[in-house]
Write a protein that holds these residues in place. Structure first.
Motif, PDB file in Angstrom:
ATOM      1  N   MET A 124       0.857  -1.173   0.000  1.00 34.39           N
ATOM      2  CA  MET A 124       0.000   0.000   0.000  1.00 34.39           C
ATOM      3  C   MET A 124       0.903   1.236   0.000  1.00 34.39           C
ATOM      4  O   MET A 124       1.844   1.328   0.765  1.00 34.39           O
ATOM      5  CB  MET A 124      -0.892  -0.020   1.248  1.00 34.39           C
ATOM      6  CG  MET A 124      -1.908   1.077   1.283  1.00 34.39           C
ATOM      7  SD  MET A 124      -2.940   0.993   2.765  1.00 34.39           S
ATOM      8  CE  MET A 124      -4.426   0.345   2.068  1.00 34.39           C
ATOM      9  N   ASN A 125       0.573   2.155  -0.838  1.00 34.94           N
ATOM     10  CA  ASN A 125       1.409   3.352  -0.926  1.00 34.94           C
ATOM     11  C   ASN A 125       1.035   4.363   0.152  1.00 34.94           C
ATOM     12  O   ASN A 125       0.061   4.194   0.893  1.00 34.94           O
ATOM     13  CB  ASN A 125       1.323   3.962  -2.328  1.00 34.94           C
ATOM     14  CG  ASN A 125      -0.098   4.353  -2.693  1.00 34.94           C
ATOM     15  OD1 ASN A 125      -0.941   4.461  -1.819  1.00 34.94           O
ATOM     16  ND2 ASN A 125      -0.342   4.563  -3.965  1.00 34.94           N
ATOM     17  N   VAL A 126       1.788   5.414   0.230  1.00 38.00           N
ATOM     18  CA  VAL A 126       1.609   6.431   1.271  1.00 38.00           C
ATOM     19  C   VAL A 126       0.274   7.145   1.122  1.00 38.00           C
ATOM     20  O   VAL A 126      -0.414   7.418   2.110  1.00 38.00           O
ATOM     21  CB  VAL A 126       2.783   7.443   1.227  1.00 38.00           C
ATOM     22  CG1 VAL A 126       2.575   8.549   2.233  1.00 38.00           C
ATOM     23  CG2 VAL A 126       4.098   6.749   1.455  1.00 38.00           C
ATOM     24  N   LYS A 127      -0.129   7.412  -0.118  1.00 41.31           N
ATOM     25  CA  LYS A 127      -1.399   8.117  -0.358  1.00 41.31           C
ATOM     26  C   LYS A 127      -2.583   7.279   0.157  1.00 41.31           C
ATOM     27  O   LYS A 127      -3.491   7.794   0.800  1.00 41.31           O
ATOM     28  CB  LYS A 127      -1.540   8.394  -1.856  1.00 41.31           C
ATOM     29  CG  LYS A 127      -2.602   9.378  -2.204  1.00 41.31           C
ATOM     30  CD  LYS A 127      -2.553   9.675  -3.700  1.00 41.31           C
ATOM     31  CE  LYS A 127      -3.481  10.802  -4.053  1.00 41.31           C
ATOM     32  NZ  LYS A 127      -3.433  11.116  -5.476  1.00 41.31           N
ATOM     33  N   GLY A 128      -2.552   5.991  -0.106  1.00 40.44           N
ATOM     34  CA  GLY A 128      -3.612   5.103   0.369  1.00 40.44           C
ATOM     35  C   GLY A 128      -3.643   5.010   1.888  1.00 40.44           C
ATOM     36  O   GLY A 128      -4.699   4.973   2.502  1.00 40.44           O
ATOM     37  N   MET A 129      -2.468   4.973   2.494  1.00 30.13           N
ATOM     38  CA  MET A 129      -2.372   4.908   3.947  1.00 30.13           C
ATOM     39  C   MET A 129      -2.932   6.175   4.593  1.00 30.13           C
ATOM     40  O   MET A 129      -3.624   6.105   5.609  1.00 30.13           O
ATOM     41  CB  MET A 129      -0.908   4.698   4.369  1.00 30.13           C
ATOM     42  CG  MET A 129      -0.733   4.507   5.845  1.00 30.13           C
ATOM     43  SD  MET A 129      -1.471   2.999   6.405  1.00 30.13           S
ATOM     44  CE  MET A 129      -0.045   1.959   6.359  1.00 30.13           C
ATOM     45  N   VAL A 130      -2.655   7.322   4.013  1.00 27.70           N
ATOM     46  CA  VAL A 130      -3.170   8.586   4.537  1.00 27.70           C
ATOM     47  C   VAL A 130      -4.686   8.615   4.449  1.00 27.70           C
ATOM     48  O   VAL A 130      -5.374   9.052   5.384  1.00 27.70           O
ATOM     49  CB  VAL A 130      -2.535   9.789   3.788  1.00 27.70           C
ATOM     50  CG1 VAL A 130      -3.238  11.087   4.133  1.00 27.70           C
ATOM     51  CG2 VAL A 130      -1.056   9.879   4.073  1.00 27.70           C
ATOM     52  N   ILE A 131      -5.254   8.127   3.352  1.00 28.35           N
ATOM     53  CA  ILE A 131      -6.720   8.100   3.190  1.00 28.35           C
ATOM     54  C   ILE A 131      -7.351   7.179   4.233  1.00 28.35           C
ATOM     55  O   ILE A 131      -8.352   7.528   4.867  1.00 28.35           O
ATOM     56  CB  ILE A 131      -7.092   7.672   1.759  1.00 28.35           C
ATOM     57  CG1 ILE A 131      -6.697   8.782   0.770  1.00 28.35           C
ATOM     58  CG2 ILE A 131      -8.582   7.377   1.650  1.00 28.35           C
ATOM     59  CD1 ILE A 131      -6.860   8.412  -0.682  1.00 28.35           C
ATOM     60  N   VAL A 132      -6.769   6.010   4.438  1.00 32.85           N
ATOM     61  CA  VAL A 132      -7.302   5.068   5.431  1.00 32.85           C
ATOM     62  C   VAL A 132      -7.246   5.681   6.827  1.00 32.85           C
ATOM     63  O   VAL A 132      -8.221   5.605   7.599  1.00 32.85           O
ATOM     64  CB  VAL A 132      -6.522   3.733   5.376  1.00 32.85           C
ATOM     65  CG1 VAL A 132      -6.877   2.853   6.564  1.00 32.85           C
ATOM     66  CG2 VAL A 132      -6.801   3.008   4.083  1.00 32.85           C
TER      67      VAL A 132
END
Length: 100
Positions: A1-9
């Motif tokens: 999982m990339n950083v952008k996805g982690m921030v959204i979660v």
């Protein structure tokens, strides 16, 4: 999982925890809507229940269950009959827990 996805979660989880703390209804979830009736015939009373203020509702509620399946009525907690009922229930609860 990339950083952008982690921030959204993490943002979704954070928002969910904040929203969970907000009250769903403006006045809470009181069982009695409005002030209630001033009096009920004593002969029709089967059971009386007092619900004290809590996180869900910030007022005292006196709920009267009527005999012969006539339903329930909310009694105005400021009425004379409600004050008598509240005192009797408090006295009964006090005596129930006394060591005799």
């Amino acid at each position: 999982m990339n950083v952008k996805g982690m921030v959204i979660v993490l943002a979704v989880i954070f928002c969910a925890t904040i929203v969970q703390g907000f009250p769903m209804f403006k006045w809470g979830r009181c069982l009695c809507i409005g002030p209630g009736v001033k009096a009920v015939k004593v002969a029709d009373i089967e059971k009386a229940t007092i619900i004290y203020p809590s996180n869900n509702c910030n007022k005292i509620e006196v709920i009267i269950t009527l005999k012969a399946h006539k339903g329930q009525r909310c009694l105005n907690p400021k009425s004379k009959q409600a004050n008598i009922i509240i005192k009797k229930i408090k006295r009964m609860n006090f005596l129930k827990y006394q060591d005799v």
